[in-house]
Motif scaffolding. Structure first.
Motif, PDB file in Angstrom:
ATOM      1  N   MET A 124     -54.016  -6.277  -8.087  1.00 24.72           N
ATOM      2  CA  MET A 124     -53.503  -6.973  -9.356  1.00 24.72           C
ATOM      3  C   MET A 124     -52.143  -7.193  -9.233  1.00 24.72           C
ATOM      4  O   MET A 124     -51.795  -8.521  -9.739  1.00 24.72           O
ATOM      5  CB  MET A 124     -53.991  -6.185 -10.647  1.00 24.72           C
ATOM      6  N   SER A 125     -51.498  -6.475  -8.577  1.00 20.09           N
ATOM      7  CA  SER A 125     -49.756  -6.877  -8.520  1.00 20.09           C
ATOM      8  C   SER A 125     -49.574  -8.154  -7.639  1.00 20.09           C
ATOM      9  O   SER A 125     -48.360  -8.572  -7.580  1.00 20.09           O
ATOM     10  CB  SER A 125     -49.352  -5.687  -7.526  1.00 20.09           C
ATOM     11  N   THR A 126     -50.430  -8.469  -6.942  1.00 16.23           N
ATOM     12  CA  THR A 126     -50.203  -9.867  -6.094  1.00 16.23           C
ATOM     13  C   THR A 126     -49.866 -11.108  -7.145  1.00 16.23           C
ATOM     14  O   THR A 126     -49.317 -11.893  -6.911  1.00 16.23           O
ATOM     15  CB  THR A 126     -51.261 -10.174  -5.138  1.00 16.23           C
ATOM     16  N   ILE A 127     -50.734 -11.008  -8.222  1.00 19.11           N
ATOM     17  CA  ILE A 127     -50.289 -11.994  -9.314  1.00 19.11           C
ATOM     18  C   ILE A 127     -48.996 -12.088  -9.854  1.00 19.11           C
ATOM     19  O   ILE A 127     -48.410 -13.087 -10.154  1.00 19.11           O
ATOM     20  CB  ILE A 127     -51.322 -11.820 -10.317  1.00 19.11           C
ATOM     21  N   GLU A 128     -48.226 -10.926  -9.894  1.00 23.09           N
ATOM     22  CA  GLU A 128     -46.719 -10.806 -10.246  1.00 23.09           C
ATOM     23  C   GLU A 128     -46.116 -11.659  -9.545  1.00 23.09           C
ATOM     24  O   GLU A 128     -45.036 -12.461  -9.978  1.00 23.09           O
ATOM     25  CB  GLU A 128     -46.295  -9.338 -10.441  1.00 23.09           C
ATOM     26  N   ASN A 129     -46.284 -11.891  -8.015  1.00 21.97           N
ATOM     27  CA  ASN A 129     -45.518 -12.696  -7.340  1.00 21.97           C
ATOM     28  C   ASN A 129     -45.773 -14.292  -7.576  1.00 21.97           C
ATOM     29  O   ASN A 129     -44.916 -14.977  -7.684  1.00 21.97           O
ATOM     30  CB  ASN A 129     -45.915 -12.341  -5.931  1.00 21.97           C
ATOM     31  N   TRP A 130     -46.913 -14.587  -7.710  1.00 23.56           N
ATOM     32  CA  TRP A 130     -47.351 -15.924  -8.221  1.00 23.56           C
ATOM     33  C   TRP A 130     -46.789 -16.274  -9.437  1.00 23.56           C
ATOM     34  O   TRP A 130     -46.547 -17.586  -9.803  1.00 23.56           O
ATOM     35  CB  TRP A 130     -48.841 -15.999  -8.074  1.00 23.56           C
TER      36      TRP A 130
END
Length: 456
Positions: A124-130
Motif C-alpha cells: 500500500m505504501s507504493t501509492i504514496e509515491n504516486w
C-alpha cells in the motif's frame, strides 16, 4: 438492464436548440457587434455542457448490483458498459466507476480490481509515491483501499475523473474509429495519422515518462487501452500505480520496468503510425511504411525507443532528439490557451449582468417589506418597475412582444455603467411618463437593495 434500456433512462440535453450563428454581416461598424459576440462559441459551450452532463449522470445502484456506499464514496456510476472483462493487462478483471466523495463533494474515478486479496500491507505504501506526482499528462491517483462491498475481495484505486475521455484504443483502433477514418484493420494503408498529432503524443508521453522515471518509478501502462485522450490531442497516462501494487517487489526491478516503458512507448507510436496494433509483429515492414509516410526524425525516435535496453538508454535522450518538436508543441499550447482566453472573455461581463438581474429579482414585485405591502410599487421602486417594463416588456406596433436580446444587453450594460443617457419610461396605463437617466435608475436600484440588505 440492457444497453438500450440504460440509454432510455436519461433525457439528453437538447443541444440542437442552441441558436446558430447569424449570417456574416460585412457592414458592421467598429463599435457594433452581433449577438454571438457576447457569448462563447456554440461548439465549445456544447462540449462543456456534455462534460457537465456526463459528470452528473446517476443510476439506481440496485439495477447494477452496486453498493450504495463504498468507503467514503457514493453514487457509483459504471463507466465501462462492456460485460466481457479482459484479464490481459492486470491479470484480474477490472471495473471502472464514477463516484462522488462524501468528504469534499468532488467526482472521482474508481477502478476496481476484482478478486485480488492483498497479502502484503507494505504494498500500500507504493501509492504514496504516486500521490506526490502531479503532471499534466498523468491521471493523478488519490488513494487505494481494499473492500468486500462487492461480495468478494477487491482492490480499489481512486483517480481524478475526466468526463467524456476516451482511450487511444477507442480513438484510433476501435472498429468505429477505423471505419470513420477509412482505416483497414490490417494497417499499412488508408488515411495516415498526421505527423503533427503523433509528435504531440510523443512530446506529452516523453514529458510524463520523464517525471515518472525521475521519481524512481515506472509507468508500466504505456499501451493504447490505458492512455486517455481527454481533449482533442491532450493525452494522459492512466492506471499508474496499479501494477506496482499487484506485483509488489519492493522496487527491485525498477530499472527493468523503466526500460520496458521506453520499448512500449516505441511500440505504441508504431501502432498509431501504421493504424494497426499488429504492426509491431512485423517491424521491418512497419518501419518501411513509416519511412515512406513520415519524416526521418520521426523514424529515428522510434528506432531508438525500440533498441535493446542498455545502461545509457533513457528518456532524456528521447527528449534531446525531439527538442525542436517540443518548441512547436509549446507554441501550439500557447495558441490554444489564447483561444480559450478569448472565448472566456466573451463571458467576462455576463457575471455583472447576472448580479444586476438578481437585484431586479429581489426588488420587483416584492409582496411586502418593512410592514409595507406596497413597498415595491412606490417611490424609487416604482421607477425600477417601469425600467424593467422598458427592457423586457416592450411591444411592437401590432402588439406583439419585442424579444430583442441586443436591446436587453445594451440597456443592462448602460445601467451597470450608470451612463448619463436619458430614456422615457411610460406607465402601464400610459397615463404618466418619466424622463430619467441610467445613472439615476442605478442609484435607485442600489438604494433599494441596501434597504433590503440592512439589518435592524
Amino acid at each position: 438492464m440492457t444497453e438500450i434500456e440504460f440509454q432510455k433512462n436519461f433525457s439528453q440535453l437538447q443541444y440542437h436548440l442552441y441558436t446558430s450563428p447569424l449570417p456574416h454581416v460585412s457592414n458592421l461598424h467598429p463599435h457594433q457587434k452581433t449577438i454571438h459576440a457576447f457569448f462563447m462559441l456554440d461548439h465549445l459551450r456544447e462540449e462543456l455542457q456534455r462534460k457537465n452532463e456526463s459528470t452528473l449522470k446517476t443510476v439506481n445502484a440496485k439495477d447494477f448490483n452496486l453498493p450504495e456506499e463504498l468507503h467514503v464514496y457514493h453514487s457509483l456510476y459504471p463507466l465501462d458498459q462492456r460485460q466481457e472483462k479482459s484479464i490481459k493487462i492486470f491479470g484480474y478483471p477490472s471495473w471502472v466507476y464514477k463516484s462522488v466523495c462524501s468528504v469534499d463533494g468532488r467526482v472521482y474515478c474508481l477502478r476496481r480490481i476484482e478478486g485480488f486479496r492483498l497479502t502484503n500491507e507494505i504494498a500500500m505504501s507504493t501509492i504514496e509515491n504516486w500521490r506526490r506526482i502531479r503532471h499534466a499528462n498523468i491521471v493523478s491517483i488519490r488513494e487505494a483501499f481494499t473492500t468486500k462491498a462487492f461480495g468478494d475481495h477487491s482492490l480499489v484505486f481512486v483517480y481524478d475523473y475526466h468526463p467524456l475521455s476516451q482511450t487511444l484504443f477507442d480513438k484510433h483502433f476501435s472498429s468505429s474509429s477505423l471505419q470513420a477514418n477509412n482505416h483497414p484493420q490490417s494497417g499499412g494503408t488508408g488515411v495516415v495519422v498526421p505527423e503533427t498529432v503523433l509528435w504531440s503524443y510523443i512530446t506529452q508521453l516523453a514529458s510524463a515518462i520523464k517525471t515518472i522515471h525521475s521519481s524512481g518509478l515506472a509507468a508500466r501502462m504505456i499501451e493504447p487501452t490505458k492512455i486517455l485522450s481527454t481533449n482533442k490531442n491532450r493525452i494522459r497516462i492512466n492506471c499508474c500505480g496499479i501494477m506496482d501494487m499487484l506485483t509488489f517487489d519492493g522496487g527491485k526491478n525498477i530499472h527493468h520496468f523503466q526500460q520496458e516503458d521506453l520499448i512500449h512507448f516505441g511500440q505504441l507510436i508504431i501502432s498509431l503510425a501504421c493504424n494497426s496494433l499488429s504492426s509491431v509483429l512485423n517491424l521491418p515492414k512497419s518501419i518501411d511504411y513509416i519511412s515512406r509516410h513520415y519524416s526521418p526524425d520521426f523514424k529515428n525516435v522510434i528506432l531508438y525507443l525500440l533498441n535493446k535496453p542498455t545502461p545509457t538508454k533513457s528518456v532524456d535522450k528521447v527528449i534531446a532528439m525531439i527538442g525542436p518538436r517540443i518548441l512547436h508543441e509549446i507554441n501550439s499550447v500557447h495558441h490554444y490557451n489564447d483561444f480559450l482566453e478569448s472565448e472566456l472573455s466573451q463571458e467576462l461581463e455576463n457575471g455583472r449582468l447576472v448580479r444586476l438581474l438578481c437585484k431586479f429579482g429581489f426588488i420587483n414585485e416584492r409582496p411586502e417589506f418593512d410592514m409595507d405591502p406596497s413597498w415595491s410599487e412606490t417611490g424609487d421602486r416604482y421607477l425600477i418597475k417601469l425600467f424593467r417594463d422598458y427592457v423586457f416588456h416592450q411591444v411592437d406596433e401590432n402588439g406583439y412582444p419585442v424579444v430583442d436580446m441586443a436591446h436587453v444587453l445594451m440597456c443592462l450594460n448602460k445601467l451597470d455603467a450608470g451612463v448619463d443617457e436619458r430614456i422615457m419610461l411610460v406607465s402601464r396605463d400610459e397615463q404618466s411618463c418619466l424622463i430619467v437617466s441610467y445613472k439615476e435608475i442605478k442609484n435607485c436600484i442600489d438604494s433599494a437593495f441596501r434597504d433590503l440588505s440592512r439589518r435592524k
